[in-house]
Scaffold this motif. Sequence first.
Motif, PDB file in Angstrom:
ATOM      1  N   LEU A 112       3.528   0.037 -13.755  1.00  0.00           N
ATOM      2  CA  LEU A 112       3.839  -0.654 -12.501  1.00  0.00           C
ATOM      3  C   LEU A 112       5.349  -0.732 -12.291  1.00  0.00           C
ATOM      4  CD1 LEU A 112       2.830  -2.352 -10.052  1.00  0.00           C
ATOM      5  CD2 LEU A 112       3.076  -4.365 -11.539  1.00  0.00           C
ATOM      6  N   ASP A 113       6.090  -1.099 -13.340  1.00  0.00           N
ATOM      7  CA  ASP A 113       7.549  -1.214 -13.217  1.00  0.00           C
ATOM      8  C   ASP A 113       8.190   0.123 -12.856  1.00  0.00           C
ATOM      9  OD1 ASP A 113       7.401  -3.894 -13.828  1.00  0.00           O
ATOM     10  OD2 ASP A 113       7.930  -3.655 -15.940  1.00  0.00           O
ATOM     11  N   GLN A 114       7.640   1.217 -13.373  1.00  0.00           N
ATOM     12  CA  GLN A 114       8.210   2.524 -13.059  1.00  0.00           C
ATOM     13  C   GLN A 114       7.839   2.984 -11.645  1.00  0.00           C
ATOM     14  OE1 GLN A 114       7.402   5.505 -16.032  1.00  0.00           O
ATOM     15  NE2 GLN A 114       8.233   4.282 -17.710  1.00  0.00           N
ATOM     16  N   THR A 115       6.716   2.504 -11.138  1.00  0.00           N
ATOM     17  CA  THR A 115       6.244   2.938  -9.826  1.00  0.00           C
ATOM     18  C   THR A 115       6.905   2.187  -8.688  1.00  0.00           C
ATOM     19  OG1 THR A 115       4.098   3.559 -10.775  1.00  0.00           O
ATOM     20  CG2 THR A 115       4.177   3.233  -8.397  1.00  0.00           C
ATOM     21  N   LEU A 116       7.201   0.908  -8.877  1.00  0.00           N
ATOM     22  CA  LEU A 116       7.722   0.091  -7.774  1.00  0.00           C
ATOM     23  C   LEU A 116       8.997   0.654  -7.139  1.00  0.00           C
ATOM     24  CD1 LEU A 116       6.978  -3.532  -9.026  1.00  0.00           C
ATOM     25  CD2 LEU A 116       6.012  -2.402  -7.004  1.00  0.00           C
ATOM     26  N   PRO A 117       9.968   1.165  -7.904  1.00  0.00           N
ATOM     27  CA  PRO A 117      11.140   1.746  -7.227  1.00  0.00           C
ATOM     28  C   PRO A 117      10.792   2.924  -6.328  1.00  0.00           C
ATOM     29  CG  PRO A 117      11.633   1.303  -9.531  1.00  0.00           C
ATOM     30  CD  PRO A 117      10.156   1.107  -9.360  1.00  0.00           C
ATOM     31  N   ARG A 118       9.796   3.709  -6.697  1.00  0.00           N
ATOM     32  CA  ARG A 118       9.378   4.820  -5.836  1.00  0.00           C
ATOM     33  C   ARG A 118       8.754   4.297  -4.548  1.00  0.00           C
ATOM     34  NH1 ARG A 118       8.273   7.037 -11.210  1.00  0.00           N
ATOM     35  NH2 ARG A 118       6.134   6.265 -11.260  1.00  0.00           N
ATOM     36  N   LEU A 119       7.963   3.235  -4.669  1.00  0.00           N
ATOM     37  CA  LEU A 119       7.391   2.617  -3.476  1.00  0.00           C
ATOM     38  C   LEU A 119       8.482   1.998  -2.616  1.00  0.00           C
ATOM     39  CD1 LEU A 119       4.924   1.745  -1.823  1.00  0.00           C
ATOM     40  CD2 LEU A 119       4.784  -0.294  -3.271  1.00  0.00           C
ATOM     41  N   ASP A 120       9.459   1.363  -3.237  1.00  0.00           N
ATOM     42  CA  ASP A 120      10.561   0.768  -2.483  1.00  0.00           C
ATOM     43  C   ASP A 120      11.314   1.822  -1.679  1.00  0.00           C
ATOM     44  OD1 ASP A 120      10.002  -1.778  -3.405  1.00  0.00           O
ATOM     45  OD2 ASP A 120      11.429  -1.674  -5.061  1.00  0.00           O
ATOM     46  N   ALA A 121      11.480   3.004  -2.257  1.00  0.00           N
ATOM     47  CA  ALA A 121      12.160   4.076  -1.525  1.00  0.00           C
ATOM     48  C   ALA A 121      11.380   4.468  -0.276  1.00  0.00           C
ATOM     49  CB  ALA A 121      12.348   5.288  -2.442  1.00  0.00           C
ATOM     50  N   LEU A 122      10.055   4.542  -0.393  1.00  0.00           N
ATOM     51  CA  LEU A 122       9.237   4.856   0.777  1.00  0.00           C
ATOM     52  C   LEU A 122       9.336   3.757   1.828  1.00  0.00           C
ATOM     53  CD1 LEU A 122       5.972   6.294  -0.833  1.00  0.00           C
ATOM     54  CD2 LEU A 122       7.842   7.557   0.233  1.00  0.00           C
ATOM     55  N   ILE A 123       9.249   2.503   1.389  1.00  0.00           N
ATOM     56  CA  ILE A 123       9.333   1.388   2.331  1.00  0.00           C
ATOM     57  C   ILE A 123      10.670   1.404   3.072  1.00  0.00           C
ATOM     58  CG2 ILE A 123       9.451  -1.136   2.499  1.00  0.00           C
ATOM     59  CD1 ILE A 123       7.454  -1.231   0.150  1.00  0.00           C
ATOM     60  N   SER A 124      11.750   1.731   2.354  1.00  0.00           N
ATOM     61  CA  SER A 124      13.080   1.745   2.985  1.00  0.00           C
ATOM     62  C   SER A 124      13.179   2.824   4.052  1.00  0.00           C
ATOM     63  CB  SER A 124      14.162   1.967   1.922  1.00  0.00           C
ATOM     64  OG  SER A 124      14.146   3.303   1.437  1.00  0.00           O
ATOM     65  N   GLU A 125      12.302   3.832   3.985  1.00  0.00           N
ATOM     66  CA  GLU A 125      12.306   4.904   4.973  1.00  0.00           C
ATOM     67  C   GLU A 125      11.304   4.663   6.101  1.00  0.00           C
ATOM     68  OE1 GLU A 125      11.546   8.260   2.493  1.00  0.00           O
ATOM     69  OE2 GLU A 125      13.622   8.387   1.774  1.00  0.00           O
ATOM     70  N   GLY A 126      10.670   3.484   6.107  1.00  0.00           N
ATOM     71  CA  GLY A 126       9.793   3.128   7.209  1.00  0.00           C
ATOM     72  C   GLY A 126       8.317   3.272   6.940  1.00  0.00           C
ATOM     73  N   VAL A 127       7.932   3.554   5.694  1.00  0.00           N
ATOM     74  CA  VAL A 127       6.512   3.685   5.365  1.00  0.00           C
ATOM     75  C   VAL A 127       5.898   2.291   5.245  1.00  0.00           C
ATOM     76  CG1 VAL A 127       4.861   4.427   3.605  1.00  0.00           C
ATOM     77  CG2 VAL A 127       6.762   5.920   4.255  1.00  0.00           C
ATOM     78  N   THR A 128       4.795   2.071   5.948  1.00  0.00           N
ATOM     79  CA  THR A 128       4.084   0.794   5.879  1.00  0.00           C
ATOM     80  C   THR A 128       2.674   0.952   5.317  1.00  0.00           C
ATOM     81  OG1 THR A 128       3.331   1.040   8.172  1.00  0.00           O
ATOM     82  CG2 THR A 128       5.380  -0.175   7.807  1.00  0.00           C
ATOM     83  N   THR A 129       2.184   2.189   5.231  1.00  0.00           N
ATOM     84  CA  THR A 129       0.878   2.465   4.633  1.00  0.00           C
ATOM     85  C   THR A 129       1.027   3.681   3.732  1.00  0.00           C
ATOM     86  OG1 THR A 129      -0.332   1.607   6.548  1.00  0.00           O
ATOM     87  CG2 THR A 129      -1.528   3.077   5.069  1.00  0.00           C
ATOM     88  N   VAL A 130       0.509   3.567   2.511  1.00  0.00           N
ATOM     89  CA  VAL A 130       0.670   4.657   1.562  1.00  0.00           C
ATOM     90  C   VAL A 130      -0.648   4.886   0.822  1.00  0.00           C
ATOM     91  CG1 VAL A 130       1.585   3.101  -0.221  1.00  0.00           C
ATOM     92  CG2 VAL A 130       2.043   5.551  -0.367  1.00  0.00           C
ATOM     93  N   GLU A 131      -1.048   6.150   0.721  1.00  0.00           N
ATOM     94  CA  GLU A 131      -2.194   6.542  -0.090  1.00  0.00           C
ATOM     95  C   GLU A 131      -1.685   6.919  -1.465  1.00  0.00           C
ATOM     96  OE1 GLU A 131      -4.866  10.148  -1.358  1.00  0.00           O
ATOM     97  OE2 GLU A 131      -2.723   9.766  -1.303  1.00  0.00           O
ATOM     98  N   VAL A 132      -2.366   6.445  -2.508  1.00  0.00           N
ATOM     99  CA  VAL A 132      -1.955   6.715  -3.885  1.00  0.00           C
ATOM    100  C   VAL A 132      -3.126   7.332  -4.639  1.00  0.00           C
ATOM    101  CG1 VAL A 132      -1.038   5.757  -6.025  1.00  0.00           C
ATOM    102  CG2 VAL A 132      -0.371   4.757  -3.826  1.00  0.00           C
ATOM    103  N   LYS A 133      -2.897   8.504  -5.211  1.00  0.00           N
ATOM    104  CA  LYS A 133      -3.925   9.196  -5.983  1.00  0.00           C
ATOM    105  C   LYS A 133      -3.761   8.913  -7.473  1.00  0.00           C
ATOM    106  CE  LYS A 133      -3.661  13.076  -2.726  1.00  0.00           C
ATOM    107  NZ  LYS A 133      -4.879  12.788  -1.944  1.00  0.00           N
ATOM    108  N   SER A 134      -4.874   8.936  -8.177  1.00  0.00           N
ATOM    109  CA  SER A 134      -4.812   8.960  -9.640  1.00  0.00           C
ATOM    110  C   SER A 134      -4.669  10.423 -10.057  1.00  0.00           C
ATOM    111  CB  SER A 134      -6.064   8.294 -10.233  1.00  0.00           C
ATOM    112  OG  SER A 134      -7.231   9.038  -9.900  1.00  0.00           O
ATOM    113  N   GLY A 135      -5.266  10.815 -11.165  1.00  0.00           N
ATOM    114  CA  GLY A 135      -5.231  12.224 -11.536  1.00  0.00           C
ATOM    115  C   GLY A 135      -4.301  12.575 -12.663  1.00  0.00           C
TER     116      GLY A 135
END
Length: 287
Positions: free
Chosen positions: A121-144
Amino acid sequence: MTSSPGFDHVWRNARIATLAAGHPGLGVVERGAIAVQDDRIAWIGEDADLPSSDAPVTDCQGRWITPGLIDCHTHLVYAGNRAREFEMRLEGASYEQIALAGGGIASSVRQLRTADENVLLDQTLPRLDALISEGVTTVEVKSGYGLDPDNERKSLRVARRLADERPVTVTTTFLGMHAMPPGESDRDAYIATVIDQMLPALADEGLMDAVDAFCEGVAFTPEEVARLFDAARDRNVPVKLHADQLSDLGGGALAARYNALSADHLEYASEESVRAMADAGTVAVLL
């Protein structure tokens, strides 16, 4: 609106992409305003027509306001990195060569399996923050990148937790048939595990919104994917597909046959697949 409503906040002097029906292009209001009440847009239009209000005002100084962006294909939850593989690609190695040498998905699987849920989770949150800063409000996340019951569950649990940590809508996709797990040689046994164990358990636990697979020569055949999609359909779980990325295996047409939400990649999709997707309403996600 001509009355003076109780807006909570107003943004003025903005260029607004309304995407309003009947308007060309983005439906742009060149000098616009938006008013919000109870966390919803209560008014939008020309700045000069904005009703008077005592609400706090933000001067956008001509900046753009757009609808929230949707990133409909991400592998956001992973551990470590594959930076060396970028170098290999620059040196001329193909995707297939890297995968056959133990890189690619297999490399990410090894790294994810060693990370516990909180670290992931700690490693993923900065990647999500980058998307949010670019205007993303909905994100699909795959496992795999787990490719076994415990680690696929871990990945999807982390994906679900993202929505608790940030103001963003998250949908989750189970991608157990992303690749064969490292060290696993029995294809039928692994596919049976995905279909008979992982899919039912993860669906019952509410960890998935859709099922995906990688239909490709280095991954799974159309016949193998169809077995998974049959099982998903039996449980009323929507499907998506990594299709026709490296070759034309008819992945787009396969996705259409199951009324997939989307077929993604599509670099080698045939005209037949494109027509089938159009007829089925399956969205083409170009990557």
